[in-house]
Design a protein around this motif. Structure first.
Motif, PDB file in Angstrom:
ATOM      1  N   TYR A  68      26.930  78.594  13.361  1.00 38.60           N
ATOM      2  CA  TYR A  68      27.815  77.970  14.348  1.00 38.60           C
ATOM      3  C   TYR A  68      29.272  78.296  14.050  1.00 38.60           C
ATOM      4  O   TYR A  68      30.035  78.688  14.941  1.00 38.60           O
ATOM      5  N   VAL A 112      26.162  71.147  16.440  1.00 35.33           N
ATOM      6  CA  VAL A 112      25.065  72.055  16.093  1.00 35.33           C
ATOM      7  C   VAL A 112      23.727  71.438  16.492  1.00 35.33           C
ATOM      8  O   VAL A 112      22.884  72.089  17.124  1.00 35.33           O
ATOM      9  N   ALA A 122      24.960  82.303  20.750  1.00 36.32           N
ATOM     10  CA  ALA A 122      23.970  81.354  20.235  1.00 36.32           C
ATOM     11  C   ALA A 122      22.549  81.766  20.605  1.00 36.32           C
ATOM     12  O   ALA A 122      21.586  81.304  19.980  1.00 36.32           O
ATOM     13  N   PHE A 135      31.254  80.163  17.039  1.00 36.54           N
ATOM     14  CA  PHE A 135      31.906  79.263  17.995  1.00 36.54           C
ATOM     15  C   PHE A 135      33.301  79.764  18.350  1.00 36.54           C
ATOM     16  O   PHE A 135      34.042  80.253  17.494  1.00 36.54           O
TER      17      PHE A 135
END
Length: 226
Positions: free
Chosen positions: A45, A25, A60, A49
């Motif tokens: 995250y 992160v 992101a 992810f």
């Protein structure tokens, strides 16, 4: 605890054995902030992810029409390798659990979306390399996925009792492909809410629980390919 005969354990590495999620992160936030984009939190995250990681970069905040994915991922990997040896550690009890299975004569391998040479170097640095019969990574740094690695080594991982330990929904795909019993380590790269949707998977909060689960699971049916 009497361990099962003819057992193989396939381990994911990042997030499962290596506690590097927060470091990932922090490294990603440096790449984002350099381009004037807002940081992501650990919670965010774990919500976004996944594999292939190109989709994660988009979630992101990167517009890949404006930014080169290869440039972004290359910058992230550079930051990762600059700090991974000093800013990460193995998950609690990782070495103890690996040592236990090794002493029981259980075959253990790593199957990772990490670049192979870097993966081997890290397992040696953290003094766990010798617990594994094989360590398999990918040929580049772009983390496209692990199905092809599994295909390449199918003949080497046939076992009556095959367990797969991971921390992402992609690990569910790989475990299903291999007809392996899946155990999720829920303190890694994805939130427990994302992992709990897979009914065939067993959830573990830590690696000692993984050890206990493998010792107790019987020779029941394993997940089949669709």
């Amino acid at each position: 605890m009497e361990m099962m005969m003819n057992t193989t354990i396939i381990w994911d590495f990042n997030g499962t054995l290596l506690d590097d999620t927060l470091f990932c992160v922090d490294s990603m936030n440096k790449v984002l902030n350099k381009r004037g984009l807002p940081s992501i939190t650990l919670q965010k995250y774990r919500e976004i992810f996944g594999f292939p990681v190109k989709g994660y970069y988009e979630k992101a905040g990167f517009d890949l029409n404006l930014f080169s994915f290869h440039e972004l991922s290359g910058e992230f990997i550079k930051l990762y390798y600059e700090g991974v040896y000093t800013k990460t550690k193995l998950h609690e009890s990782a070495r103890e659990v690996l040592s236990y299975f090794h002493a029981q004569g259980i075959k253990q391998v790593i199957l990772s979306a990490m670049e192979h040479e870097g993966l081997v170097a890290l397992t040696k640095f953290f003094n766990i390399y010798d617990y594994f019969e094989s360590v398999w990574g990918i040929d580049d740094h772009h983390a496209s996925g692990k199905i092809q690695i599994a295909k390449n080594h199918m003949d080497e991982i046939k076992s009556q009792n095959l367990f797969y330990i991971g921390d992402t929904d992609h690990d569910e795909e790989v475990a299903r492909f291999l007809h392996a019993r899946l155990i999720f380590h829920c303190n890694g790269s994805q939130s427990i809410d994302r992992l709990a949707v897979f009914n065939d998977a067993i959830l573990a909060d830590n690696l000692k629980q993984v050890q206990d689960i493998i010792g107790k699971v019987s020779n029941g049916p394993v997940p089949q390919k669709n």
